[in-house]
Design a protein around this motif. Sequence first.
Motif, PDB file in Angstrom:
ATOM      1  N   MET A 159      12.618   2.925   4.430  1.00 25.78           N
ATOM      2  CA  MET A 159      12.835   2.269   5.711  1.00 25.78           C
ATOM      3  C   MET A 159      11.954   2.859   6.806  1.00 25.78           C
ATOM      4  O   MET A 159      11.567   2.156   7.750  1.00 25.78           O
ATOM      5  CB  MET A 159      14.318   2.369   6.097  1.00 25.78           C
ATOM      6  CG  MET A 159      14.758   1.339   7.129  1.00 25.78           C
ATOM      7  SD  MET A 159      14.362  -0.374   6.670  1.00 25.78           S
ATOM      8  CE  MET A 159      15.241  -0.543   5.119  1.00 25.78           C
ATOM      9  N   VAL A 162       9.012   0.802   6.298  1.00 30.42           N
ATOM     10  CA  VAL A 162       9.210  -0.600   6.657  1.00 30.42           C
ATOM     11  C   VAL A 162       9.288  -0.788   8.172  1.00 30.42           C
ATOM     12  O   VAL A 162       8.646  -1.678   8.741  1.00 30.42           O
ATOM     13  CB  VAL A 162      10.490  -1.143   5.991  1.00 30.42           C
ATOM     14  CG1 VAL A 162      10.826  -2.543   6.511  1.00 30.42           C
ATOM     15  CG2 VAL A 162      10.322  -1.181   4.478  1.00 30.42           C
ATOM     16  N   ALA A 298       8.916  -1.614   1.493  1.00 32.78           N
ATOM     17  CA  ALA A 298       9.941  -2.651   1.367  1.00 32.78           C
ATOM     18  C   ALA A 298      10.255  -2.924  -0.100  1.00 32.78           C
ATOM     19  O   ALA A 298      11.426  -3.060  -0.491  1.00 32.78           O
ATOM     20  CB  ALA A 298       9.468  -3.932   2.058  1.00 32.78           C
ATOM     21  N   SER A 301      12.302  -0.058  -1.513  1.00 31.36           N
ATOM     22  CA  SER A 301      13.690   0.003  -1.062  1.00 31.36           C
ATOM     23  C   SER A 301      14.621  -0.800  -1.963  1.00 31.36           C
ATOM     24  O   SER A 301      15.778  -0.426  -2.170  1.00 31.36           O
ATOM     25  CB  SER A 301      13.799  -0.493   0.385  1.00 31.36           C
ATOM     26  OG  SER A 301      13.493  -1.869   0.472  1.00 31.36           O
ATOM     27  N   SER A 350       2.523  -0.733  -4.058  1.00 32.03           N
ATOM     28  CA  SER A 350       3.945  -1.077  -4.082  1.00 32.03           C
ATOM     29  C   SER A 350       4.609  -0.570  -5.355  1.00 32.03           C
ATOM     30  O   SER A 350       5.717  -0.019  -5.322  1.00 32.03           O
ATOM     31  CB  SER A 350       4.123  -2.601  -3.970  1.00 32.03           C
ATOM     32  OG  SER A 350       3.610  -3.086  -2.738  1.00 32.03           O
TER      33      SER A 350
END
Length: 447
Positions: A159, A162, A298, A301, A350
């Motif tokens: 976060m 993000v 993101a 998460s 990612s």
Amino acid sequence: MNLLSRSTFDNEPDWRLYNRIAWRILPFLFVLYVVAFLDRVNVGFAKLQMAADIGLSDLAFGFGAGVFFIGYCLCEIPSNMLLQKLGARFWIARIMVVWGLLSISMMFIQTPTAFYVLRFLLGMAEAGFYPGVVLYMTYWFPSCARSQGMAYFNLGIAMAGVLGSPLSGWIMQNFAGDLGLAGWQWLFLLEGLPAVILGFVVFFYLDNGPGQVKWLSPAQNLRVQEQLREERQRNQGQGADHRFRAAFVNKGIWCLIVTNFSLLCGTYGVSFWMPQIVRNLGVQSLFDTGLIAAIPFAVASVCMIVVSKHSDKTRERRWHGTLCVVASACGLIFSGLFHDNAYLSLAGLSLAMAGGLSAFCVLWALPGVLLTGTAAAAGIALIATVGNLGGYASPFMMGWVKDSTGHLEYGLYVLAAITLLGAVSMFAVPQLRGGARLAPGGRALKV
């Protein structure tokens, strides 16, 4: 909504009890870690403006970003011992206030030397926060639920990326020049203040552990204490040592140290250099850089919650942890191979972040099973201390590779090789060999 899976527990009353505890402490710890991680890595965004203002080369930035972890490592074990002695409420509050003030003071640096010194002091100030929270989890949750607890806490890393990446870009882009301060100076000021404020909140909100907390009934307080005491006794009966020296001779702990080191190399190597990696893809706007840099976090998460819940549900750690580490290494390689393609490079990053952060959730569920008492406090701090040297090595290595070759992607290949070493180490944890799984009380079962 329940944070902890029903399948993790043997009965519904315990499931409801530990979900009540989870809702009380996990969201708050999550917020603390968002602030902590953002203060730790926002220097990556600050570099985009600060480097020219204070004469900071890529190599010098890598050294300064990493020297944070030298100070951090020097103080982690003493800090965890003091947390156990003085209580989590006071000690975590102290950590946050001091690191917040030092983070704010970063706005005044004018030379690379000042940058090095303050990063070192910031590491000393923050030392003990992460291992302290890991230890704190053992005060509240049985081992069968700790992977989920650590996932919600580690979600703070994701976060911070993000929310923090776009926020950092927006602050630097929109506040530059106000009151005669550069955008990077506003960044350190505005993102350091929450740590100071939350430090005071910690002192009044956080409880040291179960026993007399008012938000649990006397019966619930007693249930948590008895269940965790029984788990510690079972672990000791099956070889989990409580003596301080046990932390330094346990083979499983040293395997976790190597794995943690490799994961932190990858995580911090990418986190500190993410803004520069995105900038190299052709993105010019600071705010757009922040938005794009948020994508890998993101994705991570979501993955870390899914992996941790499945690991706790099946009570299996070895393959969950190992495969996540391998996935992280593959993501780094993929991103490096396709560094000139924005979409594919981001897909690789990612995967790297998702695998790495998911592996952390599994890894940090194990120390409280391998050791108990004082040994657990020392073992957790030892894993964090040696592992965090990866936070020093990887940013420095990335800066050196960039200065020497002009190709930042070469550094990703080196990080991938280090990460694969961590996969081997995770797979080799002696206590997890032979298909060992964790029973509801934390004891090992052979399947």
